[in-house]
Design a protein around this motif. Structure first.
Motif, PDB file in Angstrom:
ATOM      1  N   ALA A   1       0.821  -1.249   0.051  1.00  0.00           N
ATOM      2  CA  ALA A   1       0.145  -0.071  -0.001  1.00  0.00           C
ATOM      3  C   ALA A   1       0.952   1.313  -0.060  1.00  0.00           C
ATOM      4  CB  ALA A   1      -1.044  -0.124   1.124  1.00  0.00           C
ATOM      5  N   MET A   2       1.998   1.277   0.829  1.00  0.00           N
ATOM      6  CA  MET A   2       3.006   2.376   0.635  1.00  0.00           C
ATOM      7  C   MET A   2       3.355   2.727  -0.636  1.00  0.00           C
ATOM      8  SD  MET A   2       4.893   2.307   4.384  1.00  0.00           S
ATOM      9  CE  MET A   2       5.474   0.851   4.426  1.00  0.00           C
TER      10      MET A   2
ATOM     11  N   LEU B   1       4.177   6.050  -5.171  1.00  0.00           N
ATOM     12  CA  LEU B   1       4.738   6.019  -6.645  1.00  0.00           C
ATOM     13  C   LEU B   1       3.396   6.230  -7.426  1.00  0.00           C
ATOM     14  CD1 LEU B   1       7.324   4.902  -5.321  1.00  0.00           C
ATOM     15  CD2 LEU B   1       7.476   3.644  -7.574  1.00  0.00           C
ATOM     16  N   ARG B   2       2.143   6.319  -6.953  1.00  0.00           N
ATOM     17  CA  ARG B   2       0.965   6.651  -7.570  1.00  0.00           C
ATOM     18  C   ARG B   2       0.795   5.402  -8.602  1.00  0.00           C
ATOM     19  NH1 ARG B   2       0.428  13.165  -7.438  1.00  0.00           N
ATOM     20  NH2 ARG B   2       0.638  13.544  -5.215  1.00  0.00           N
TER      21      ARG B   2
ATOM     22  N   ALA C   1       0.124  -7.584  -1.652  1.00  0.00           N
ATOM     23  CA  ALA C   1      -0.519  -7.263  -2.739  1.00  0.00           C
ATOM     24  C   ALA C   1      -1.681  -5.923  -2.591  1.00  0.00           C
ATOM     25  CB  ALA C   1      -1.148  -8.320  -3.388  1.00  0.00           C
ATOM     26  N   CYS C   2      -1.483  -5.102  -3.595  1.00  0.00           N
ATOM     27  CA  CYS C   2      -2.647  -4.050  -3.595  1.00  0.00           C
ATOM     28  C   CYS C   2      -2.919  -3.677  -4.829  1.00  0.00           C
ATOM     29  CB  CYS C   2      -1.881  -2.814  -2.802  1.00  0.00           C
ATOM     30  SG  CYS C   2      -3.105  -1.532  -2.306  1.00  0.00           S
ATOM     31  N   GLY C   3      -4.171  -3.610  -5.126  1.00  0.00           N
ATOM     32  CA  GLY C   3      -4.537  -3.247  -6.467  1.00  0.00           C
ATOM     33  C   GLY C   3      -4.579  -4.423  -7.731  1.00  0.00           C
TER      34      GLY C   3
ATOM     35  N   ARG D   1       5.262   3.505 -18.745  1.00  0.00           N
ATOM     36  CA  ARG D   1       5.689   4.379 -17.464  1.00  0.00           C
ATOM     37  C   ARG D   1       7.281   4.678 -17.687  1.00  0.00           C
ATOM     38  NH1 ARG D   1       3.217   5.317 -12.544  1.00  0.00           N
ATOM     39  NH2 ARG D   1       4.575   6.560 -11.192  1.00  0.00           N
ATOM     40  N   ARG D   2       7.779   6.090 -17.687  1.00  0.00           N
ATOM     41  CA  ARG D   2       8.920   6.282 -17.532  1.00  0.00           C
ATOM     42  C   ARG D   2       9.259   6.695 -16.084  1.00  0.00           C
ATOM     43  NH1 ARG D   2      12.847   7.996 -21.054  1.00  0.00           N
ATOM     44  NH2 ARG D   2      11.014   8.003 -23.125  1.00  0.00           N
ATOM     45  N   TRP D   3      10.051   5.647 -15.390  1.00  0.00           N
ATOM     46  CA  TRP D   3      10.281   5.676 -14.165  1.00  0.00           C
ATOM     47  C   TRP D   3      11.273   6.743 -13.659  1.00  0.00           C
ATOM     48  CZ3 TRP D   3       6.777   2.934 -11.416  1.00  0.00           C
ATOM     49  CH2 TRP D   3       6.184   2.000 -12.187  1.00  0.00           C
ATOM     50  N   THR D   4      10.828   7.962 -12.791  1.00  0.00           N
ATOM     51  CA  THR D   4      11.997   8.896 -12.482  1.00  0.00           C
ATOM     52  C   THR D   4      12.973   8.237 -11.443  1.00  0.00           C
ATOM     53  OG1 THR D   4      10.701   9.723 -10.667  1.00  0.00           O
ATOM     54  CG2 THR D   4      10.121  10.667 -13.042  1.00  0.00           C
ATOM     55  N   ALA D   5      14.067   8.973 -11.472  1.00  0.00           N
ATOM     56  CA  ALA D   5      15.118   8.602 -10.621  1.00  0.00           C
ATOM     57  C   ALA D   5      14.696   8.797  -9.138  1.00  0.00           C
ATOM     58  CB  ALA D   5      16.332   9.603 -10.561  1.00  0.00           C
ATOM     59  N   ALA D   6      13.726   9.762  -8.877  1.00  0.00           N
ATOM     60  CA  ALA D   6      13.377   9.826  -7.213  1.00  0.00           C
ATOM     61  C   ALA D   6      12.364   8.613  -7.110  1.00  0.00           C
ATOM     62  CB  ALA D   6      12.630  11.264  -7.428  1.00  0.00           C
ATOM     63  N   GLU D   7      11.501   8.249  -8.134  1.00  0.00           N
ATOM     64  CA  GLU D   7      10.693   7.115  -7.797  1.00  0.00           C
ATOM     65  C   GLU D   7      11.461   5.783  -7.576  1.00  0.00           C
ATOM     66  OE1 GLU D   7       6.697   8.547 -10.526  1.00  0.00           O
ATOM     67  OE2 GLU D   7       8.484   7.386 -11.264  1.00  0.00           O
TER      68      GLU D   7
END
Length: 576
Positions: free
Chosen positions: A28-29, A34-35, A54-56, A133-139
């Motif tokens: 869930a976190m 990361l939305r 598992a979530c979603g 999805r282009r994952w960012t470094a922060a994500e």
């Protein structure tokens, strides 16, 4: 990869194809941070993958909690021992053809290794998007941090399994495992250093039972800053508020060495940390243990426990404190990140609120305060524009309490400003024009009240139109009057009729515009709060406007209000 050792480690976690509350929380976190629509804690067994967290996930997978390896992206993380980051699984040669793409709708994927205490990769903590999805470094950094915490929990499960095999240590070991499982939840809900100290103190009460829990951080200059001074006498809090990183104290020594500092008795304190000897003598302390808080490049501080009796930590307790320090370090980093976001949000909101113009002959004052939770800055605004024939006054509130609401507020406010300076039309006509443009350009839902104030014979006249906003209040010699007259809010329906209302204002009249954050509470009806506000305004009639707004804010919102507050007050001159 030692397959037999990995299978043994999986068995020692005690986890299989069933939901586990602690690992569901990790999923869930990840989903929230990361939305993403789907997040999983995956363990890869010899012939399948299982999801204790598992979530979603769609059915039947969310219920069954397992899939064949033909549906597994996580097996690549286990085999390689490295993160797997996929922007579009349908075109990525590493996973193209995997059945999870169609059956589980896995398109974007980011998975971080989950390891045991020996470094064996048991599975992955993964974020899944149903679109490219282009994952960012922060994500990816945030996902890696959460995976490290999740790995700690797996290691604790393994440690718990091993502890249960040692009958003479079962009770204490389970207490420590439970402590750290509680810590993973309790520290995830903290947002300040003070919250973290309180959470740690509550966690160790009943297990380690220290007399004092200290939290110290290393500043940019290498000095040690005590964060837990509230739990010390004032003079000691002042003494240790900030001191050289070269000092011989438990916290400074742990931060310098990046290791656990064990001081089981007073002789050890005097020998290794003589700078702290006076404080130990004054407080009646006899033993301490200080653990470095791990950072990306060097320790960021230390977590210190003190006892009023000699206390020697065994190996299991040392491991427990080291794991707890890891949780605390992650919580501190989250708190720092949250603080930075709060500052950005507040600066953004306040930057959109321009200084009030010269308003002569009127007195004019405004106040804006973000919600008590800084990141919840939203779409409340006030504005005043001096035009040739009148003074235009605006207060509004865009739906939502986030950075997007603040940005939408800026769009709506700027459009209205442009119409005010370009169109000489009544308030109702301008709000109709604003709503028409709003409907075409994105349909922002908001409430607003727009008023024109201008001289009128022996007094002044207020002309206003209200789009679903709390009614302004008029204070004059006769008392307080609500300036009623509501039309629907902006962004709801197209081409709605809107009305302008008019009121003569005698000399010395005060009009208060405000947003609902001033009066909204969970335990009182809005109508009752409106009446309370009117009564308070009546008693403050003679106060200068800045003081009037300050006192209303303190009385009705204070320091713990959950919504933004915007107020705008105008007063006509006391002489005609």
């Amino acid at each position: 990869m030692n397959a037999a050792a990995r299978v043994t480690a999986l068995h020692r976690t005690g986890l299989t194809a069933s939901a586990d509350p602690a690992f569901d929380r990790f999923a869930a976190m990840v989903r929230a941070a990361l939305r993403v629509p789907i997040a999983l804690v995956t363990l890869v067994e010899p012939d399948r993958q299982v999801f204790p967290g598992a979530c979603g996930l769609g059915e039947p997978w969310q219920r069954q909690r397992h899939t064949p390896l033909s549906h597994s992206f996580c097996q690549h993380v286990v085999i390689s021992g490295a993160p797997l980051v996929v922007e579009d699984a349908r075109t990525d040669h590493r996973v193209a053809g995997n059945l999870a793409i169609d059956e589980l709708n896995v398109v974007g994927y980011a998975g971080m290794p989950l390891t045991d205490q020996t470094g064996l990769v048991l599975g992955s903590l993964c974020a899944i998007d149903t679109a490219p999805r282009r994952w960012t470094a922060a994500e990816l950094e945030m996902l890696a941090d959460l995976a490290a915490a999740c790995s700690d929990s797996l290691r604790l499960r393994i440690a718990g399994h091993d502890a249960r095999r040692r009958a003479d240590q079962t009770g204490a070991a389970l207490d420590r495992v439970q402590l750290l499982l509680r810590a993973s939840v309790a520290l995830a809900n903290t947002s300040t250093a003070e919250d973290i100290i309180g959470a740690v103190r509550d966690l160790v009460t009943g297990t380690l039972d220290p007399a004092y829990v200290g939290l110290s951080l290393v500043d940019a200059d290498g000095r040690i800053e005590l964060q837990s001074g509230r739990d010390l006498p004032p003079h000691l809090a002042r003494q240790w508020r900030g001191y050289a990183g070269t000092a011989t104290t438990p916290s400074a020594l742990a931060a310098r060495e990046g290791a656990v500092v064990l001081l089981p008795d007073l002789n050890a304190v005097l020998d290794r940390t003589p700078d702290a000897a006076g404080t130990f003598a004054e407080m009646g302390w006899q033993a301490a243990a200080s653990v470095a808080l791990p950072g990306a490049e060097a320790p960021i501080g230390a977590l210190t426990f003190v006892w009023k009796r000699p206390y020697a930590l065994d190996a299991a307790e040392q491991a427990t404190l080291a794991a707890l320090a890891g949780y605390v370090a992650q919580a501190l980093q989250r708190a720092e990140h949250l603080s930075a976001r709060e500052n950005v949000a507040t600066v953004l909101q306040k930057a959109m609120l321009t200084d009030l113009p010269g308003a002569a002959p009127y007195e004019l004052a405004a106040r804006y305060e973000p919600a008590a939770r800084g990141e919840q800055v939203g779409g409340d605004w006030y504005d005043a524009v001096r035009l040739d024939r009148h003074l235009a006054l605006v207060v509004g509130d865009v739906t939502g309490h986030d950075m997007r609401a603040a940005a939408r507020m800026g769009q709506l406010r700027n459009m209205l400003r442009a119409f005010l300076t370009d169109r000489n039309e009544p308030p109702a006509a301008l709000l109709r024009r604003l709503d028409a443009a709003n409907q075409m350009l994105g349909r922002i839902t908001a409430t607003a009240v727009l008023g024109y104030l201008a001289p009128d014979g022996a007094g002044h006249r207020l002309l206003w139109s209200n789009a679903g906003h709390p009614v302004p209040l008029l204070l004059d010699a006769t008392g307080v009057t609500a300036l009623t007259g509501h039309d629907p809010m902006l962004g709801v329906l197209r081409e709605l009729p809107r009305r302008s209302h008019s009121r003569h204002l005698a000399p010395g009249s005060t009009v208060l515009f405000y947003t609902d954050g001033l009066i909204e509470t969970r335990d009182r009806l809005l109508d009752d709060r409106e009446q309370d506000l009117a009564e308070a305004l009546r008693h403050l009639g003679g106060a200068p406007l800045p003081e009037l707004l300050d006192r209303l804010y303190t009385t009705f919102a204070g320091d713990d209000h959950e919504d933004d507050v915007a107020m705008l007050a105008v007063r006509t001159p006391f002489r005609p």
